[in-house]
Design a protein around this motif. Structure first.
Motif, short mmCIF file in Angstrom:
data_model
loop_
_atom_site.label_atom_id
_atom_site.label_comp_id
_atom_site.label_asym_id
_atom_site.label_seq_id
_atom_site.Cartn_x
_atom_site.Cartn_y
_atom_site.Cartn_z
N GLU A 14 0.85 -1.18 0.00
CA GLU A 14 0.00 0.00 0.00
C GLU A 14 0.89 1.23 0.00
OE1 GLU A 14 -2.70 -0.35 3.24
OE2 GLU A 14 -3.52 -2.24 2.51
N GLU A 26 4.43 0.64 1.86
CA GLU A 26 4.11 0.04 3.15
C GLU A 26 3.61 -1.37 2.89
OE1 GLU A 26 0.54 0.75 6.03
OE2 GLU A 26 2.13 2.21 6.47
N ARG A 28 1.75 -4.48 4.38
CA ARG A 28 0.87 -4.95 5.44
C ARG A 28 1.10 -6.45 5.59
NH1 ARG A 28 -1.73 -1.07 8.48
NH2 ARG A 28 -2.02 0.74 7.16
N THR A 29 1.33 -6.88 6.82
CA THR A 29 1.57 -8.29 7.10
C THR A 29 0.66 -8.72 8.24
OG1 THR A 29 3.22 -8.07 8.85
CG2 THR A 29 4.01 -7.84 6.58
N PRO A 33 2.16 -3.57 9.98
CA PRO A 33 2.76 -2.90 8.83
C PRO A 33 4.28 -2.82 8.93
CG PRO A 33 1.78 -1.29 10.29
CD PRO A 33 1.45 -2.65 10.85
#
Length: 86
Positions: A14, A26, A28-29, A33
């Motif tokens: 993102e 960025e 996201r996991t 983040p």
């Protein structure tokens, strides 16, 4: 099974910054983040980074080790997809 993609998936990219000197976005996991900065260029490398992060998570690597390995790999491949003034 972990999924990845642009804007959706367990590992998603993102806020991808416009092309310049490498990639910034960025990620996201499931663990939260993570800011990504890489000298690699191109959308294909965003996917590669997401896929590598998902695979590392599957193999239980910590985000700190992922970050260090990614940094060393990017330094070793600094000439690939490099932007040069002509």
């Amino acid at each position: 099974v972990w999924t990845y993609g642009l804007g959706r998936g367990d590992f998603s990219a993102e806020r991808i910054e416009p092309p310049g000197r490498g990639l910034r976005f960025e990620m996201r996991t499931p663990a939260g983040p993570l800011a990504i900065a890489s000298p690699l260029m191109g959308k294909v490398n965003v996917y590669n980074i997401l896929a590598a992060a998902a695979a590392a998570r599957k193999l239980s690597s910590s985000s700190l080790r992922m970050r260090e390995r990614r940094r060393r790999s990017a330094e070793a491949l600094s000439c690939r997809f490099a932007a040069e003034a002509v």
